[in-house]
Structure formats: C-alpha cells, structure tokens
Design an enzyme around this catalytic site. Structure first.
Site, short mmCIF file in Angstrom:
data_model
loop_
_atom_site.label_atom_id
_atom_site.label_comp_id
_atom_site.label_asym_id
_atom_site.label_seq_id
_atom_site.Cartn_x
_atom_site.Cartn_y
_atom_site.Cartn_z
N ARG A 59 0.87 -1.19 0.00
CA ARG A 59 0.00 0.00 0.00
C ARG A 59 0.90 1.23 0.00
O ARG A 59 2.11 1.13 0.12
CB ARG A 59 -1.03 -0.01 1.15
CG ARG A 59 -0.68 -0.71 2.43
CD ARG A 59 0.39 -0.05 3.24
NE ARG A 59 0.13 1.36 3.41
CZ ARG A 59 1.05 2.27 3.65
NH1 ARG A 59 2.33 1.92 3.76
NH2 ARG A 59 0.75 3.53 3.80
N GLY A 60 0.23 2.41 -0.12
CA GLY A 60 1.00 3.64 -0.31
C GLY A 60 1.06 3.90 -1.81
O GLY A 60 1.36 2.98 -2.60
N ALA A 61 0.76 5.14 -2.21
CA ALA A 61 0.57 5.44 -3.63
C ALA A 61 1.74 5.00 -4.52
O ALA A 61 1.54 4.26 -5.50
CB ALA A 61 0.25 6.92 -3.79
N ARG A 107 -7.57 -0.30 -6.64
CA ARG A 107 -7.73 0.83 -5.72
C ARG A 107 -7.88 2.10 -6.57
O ARG A 107 -7.01 2.40 -7.39
CB ARG A 107 -6.53 0.95 -4.76
CG ARG A 107 -6.36 -0.30 -3.89
CD ARG A 107 -5.50 -0.04 -2.68
NE ARG A 107 -6.19 0.80 -1.70
CZ ARG A 107 -5.58 1.39 -0.66
NH1 ARG A 107 -4.27 1.24 -0.50
NH2 ARG A 107 -6.26 2.12 0.19
N GLN A 223 -2.22 2.21 10.00
CA GLN A 223 -0.92 2.36 9.32
C GLN A 223 0.05 3.19 10.14
O GLN A 223 1.26 3.01 10.05
CB GLN A 223 -1.11 3.02 7.95
CG GLN A 223 -1.78 2.14 6.91
CD GLN A 223 -3.28 2.36 6.87
OE1 GLN A 223 -3.90 2.68 7.88
NE2 GLN A 223 -3.88 2.16 5.71
N ASP A 264 -2.17 10.80 -2.17
CA ASP A 264 -2.55 9.76 -3.13
C ASP A 264 -2.87 10.34 -4.50
O ASP A 264 -2.74 9.66 -5.51
CB ASP A 264 -3.74 8.95 -2.59
CG ASP A 264 -3.26 8.03 -1.49
OD1 ASP A 264 -3.11 8.48 -0.35
OD2 ASP A 264 -2.97 6.86 -1.81
N ASN A 274 -5.63 12.34 0.47
CA ASN A 274 -4.71 11.52 1.26
C ASN A 274 -5.54 10.79 2.31
O ASN A 274 -6.76 10.96 2.40
CB ASN A 274 -3.61 12.39 1.90
CG ASN A 274 -2.50 11.55 2.51
OD1 ASN A 274 -1.95 10.66 1.84
ND2 ASN A 274 -2.16 11.76 3.76
N LYS A 275 -4.87 9.99 3.10
CA LYS A 275 -5.55 9.13 4.08
C LYS A 275 -6.60 9.87 4.89
O LYS A 275 -6.38 11.02 5.29
CB LYS A 275 -4.48 8.53 5.00
CG LYS A 275 -4.99 7.62 6.09
CD LYS A 275 -5.86 6.49 5.59
CE LYS A 275 -5.21 5.62 4.55
NZ LYS A 275 -6.17 4.70 3.88
O1 MRU Z 1 -4.59 3.12 2.27
P1 MRU Z 1 -3.11 3.34 2.17
O2 MRU Z 1 -2.35 2.75 3.32
O3 MRU Z 1 -2.57 2.89 0.82
O4 MRU Z 1 -2.96 4.92 2.24
C1 MRU Z 1 -1.69 5.50 2.06
C2 MRU Z 1 -1.66 6.97 2.20
O5 MRU Z 1 -2.67 7.61 2.39
C3 MRU Z 1 -0.34 7.64 2.03
O6 MRU Z 1 -0.27 8.82 2.77
C4 MRU Z 1 -0.13 8.00 0.55
O7 MRU Z 1 -0.39 6.91 -0.28
C5 MRU Z 1 1.23 8.51 0.29
S1 MRU Z 1 2.44 7.24 0.43
C6 MRU Z 1 3.95 7.90 0.12
#
Ligand code: MRU
Length: 369
Positions: A59-61, A107, A223, A264, A274-275
């Site tokens: 996970r993470g963009a 996603r 996370q 994201d 973002n999250k």
């Molecule tokens: O749902 P996730 O864990 O994939 O969410 C991740 C985030 O919101 C991060 O802040 C974002 O992807 C940036 S990662 C460098």
C-alpha cells in the site's frame, strides 16, 4: 513465502516490493502482518499482485504503482502468458488491456497506479512499433526494464524530497528536537525509496539533527501505529503514537512544530487526496498556525483531474470498522461509512515538497508535472 529481502534505503526496513532477477516473481512484504510478522510473499501471477494491492498487503501510492508495473511485466513472461515466439501485436495489446483493467480496478484513489500503467502501456507500444516483429522475450525484457525504471525513479524522487524537505522544515529553536506530525504511513514502506513525508525526517536524522515524529494511529487499519511507528523505530528515529482524536490536543498544547503528510492524488488546482483524517489535520494546523506540508513525487499530480471534487474516493468494507458482532444483540448491526481518503483543499497546504522543487501551487512546478 520466502525469506528474500532487499533493503528499502532505510536501515533495517525491507523494501515493500521488488522483482526477482528473472522478472517472473514479485516479492511483496505483507504489510497486513506487520509489525508482528515480517513475511515476504512470492507472487508469480498478476492476479496475485492485484489481490495484494486490493488487500493492502502492499500500500501507499508510489508502492502500488511500482507493484502494478511489476505485475504487468510478469504478465508478459513467456511461460506466464503463453505467447508465441513472434508476437501478434493485437494479442499483446489485448493482453495489456486485460492486465491494466485488472490492476487499475484494485484501488481507485492513488493516481500513481494509473500513471504507472500508462507508462507501461507506452513502453509496450514503443516496442510494438519496431518494424521487426518482436518476440515474447523482447516484450518481457522491455516491460521489466520499464518497471524497474519506475521503481528506480521513485527511489531517487524520495531522496530528492528528503533533501529539499529537510532544508525547508523549521529549525528547532528553544527545544532540542523538531517535532513532526504525520498521518498514515508515507515512509519507506509506502514507496520505492525512503518515503515521501518521512523522507525529510530521515534526512535530518542522518545529518545528526534531532527530530521526533508524532504518528496518529490512523484508524481503521492503523498504518500509523503499526507501520510508521515500526519503520521509524527500526531506523532509530524517536516516535510517539497517539490516537487520531488526540491530534488537536497535541497541537493546542504546543507539541507539534510542523505537519508533513503524503498524498494519493493532487488535483490540477492543488487539492490533495490523502488518508482519511488528513483534512482535519490541515484545519487544526491552520488554527494553530502550524505549517502543513504535502510531500509527493510528481507522479502523484493528476493534471487531468481539475479539483478534489473529481478525485474518486475509495470506500472500503464496513468490516474494517464494525466491532465483532455482539451475540446478545442480534440483528444487522450499525451501518458503517468507511472512506479510506479525504480531500484537503489547496488553501490549507503551506507548500508541496516534490522531487523537482518546493511549490506553493501545482502551477509553480512549471507546466505539466
Ligand atoms: O490506504 P493506504 O495505506 O494505501 O494509504 C496510504 C496513504 O494515504 C499515504 O499517505 C499516501 O499513499 C502517500 S504514500 C507515500
């Protein structure tokens, strides 16, 4: 499952994703099991990688973009796809479409996923444009090289964000350490390198300048508590976990010098997805006069998306939030709304930290990022 590990760029933290030397297996650190277990999954099919993205094993963009690129590459491994020695161009295009549809559907919010798939599609088209009919092995080689390039570029982007961000963040004055609040995990576990929001922190730490991180838990999948706390501890950076509802108190009590978050997707007007929980952080930061920075590579900017209102926001299963059923209270239980992301309007962003520079708005980055 194998024990194969590769360093992420942060000491003691394994890379979230990598491709085997023969370009046939994607190795993914299963982040749903952290911090209890460090398990590397060996995935030999694009469907396996798609499942890992959907389930947040990776996970993470940026990391999901890299994983999707590797999934396309292994999908063109000669045995995997059953391609003939000389490739029928329409067959190859059809195969790519099938893989891109599978992966893009995992996603919706992080644009890096679509961005990486578009790059893979362009690399394939270039190879198919060669007047000599390409072989299956040629296409596989080209796609492996492109996916590895995407990974390498992201690692370099993270390092540049770390360098530029470290120069930008405030210098601690009366206190010994700079106190950085973040959210979710935008560190090495979320990228191909040392992270985005955490990159300036690692940079300061490497220079021996005292820095400490406040990591909200980040309900419902934690996370912050599970991943950010784990990777910072591995790297020897002091970290304090707090509940999501404690962030306002932390700011009001003067415990936060700066907020740095990842992204994201950043719309053309600068709105940031973002999250979930990022937007309230930005409002609180403004109320308390605390700078609010968004750290992201240019692959996270989406010039085709005019504003935050057009960013698709993933809604995940209520099961991630709903407490275990109470046997004494039969019935369907409460309904749950579980958006995984929110949108922070551009006015709340002090600046964007990217690999090509610091900008007050996407336009300042100079044309299409
Ligand atoms: O749902 P996730 O864990 O994939 O969410 C991740 C985030 O919101 C991060 O802040 C974002 O992807 C940036 S990662 C460098």
């Amino acid at each position: 499952v194998s024990g194969e590990r590769e360093a992420s760029g942060v000491a003691g933290v394994p890379s979230p994703v990598r491709l085997s030397g023969d370009g046939r297996t994607v190795h993914i650190l299963d982040q749903t099991l952290l911090p209890a277990l460090e398990t590397i999954l060996d995935l030999g099919s694009p469907a396996g990688v798609a499942e890992a993205i959907r389930a947040l094993r990776v996970r993470g963009a940026p990391a999901i973009g890299i994983s999707a690129a590797y999934a396309v590459a292994i999908g063109f491994a000669p045995e995997e796809s059953g391609l003939p020695t000389r490739v029928d161009r329409e067959w190859a295009r059809g195969r790519f479409q099938e893989l891109a549809t599978l992966l893009a559907g995992t996603r919706p919010t992080a644009v890096n996923l679509r961005w990486a798939l578009d790059r893979m599609g362009r690399a394939l088209e270039t190879a198919l444009g060669d007047p000599a009919d390409p072989t299956a092995a040629d296409l596989h080689r080209v796609l492996v090289a492109e996916a590895r390039a995407i990974h390498g570029e992201d690692a370099r982007a993270c390092s540049a964000i770390g360098r530029l961000g470290s120069d930008l963040l405030p210098r601690p004055t009366d206190r010994g350490e700079l106190r950085v609040m973040t959210i979710c995990n935008a560190g090495a576990l979320a990228t191909g390198g040392i992270g985005t929001a955490l990159a300036p922190v690692y940079h300061r730490h490497a220079r021996g300048e005292p820095v400490a991180v406040l990591a909200p838990e980040t309900r419902p999948l934690l996370q912050g508590a599970r991943l950010t706390a784990w990777e910072l501890s591995r790297a020897g950076v002091p970290v304090t976990v707090l509940t999501d509802s404690a962030v306002g108190a932390a700011m009001a009590l003067g415990r936060v010098d700066v907020v740095v978050v990842g992204a994201d997707r950043i719309a053309a007007n600068g709105d940031v997805a973002n999250k979930i929980g990022t937007y309230p952080l930005s409002v609180l930061a403004a109320t308390h006069d605390i700078p609010f920075y968004v750290a992201a590579p240019t692959s996270t900017f989406d010039p085709d998306c005019p504003s935050g209102g057009e960013i698709p926001i993933e809604e995940r299963s209520g099961e991630e939030v709903r407490p275990s059923p109470d046997p004494s209270a039969p019935g369907a239980g409460p309904t749950v709304w579980n958006p995984a992301f929110d949108v922070t309007p551009r006015e709340r962003v002090t600046a964007y930290i990217t690999e090509v520079g610091i900008a007050r708005s996407p336009e300042e980055l100079g044309g299409e990022p």
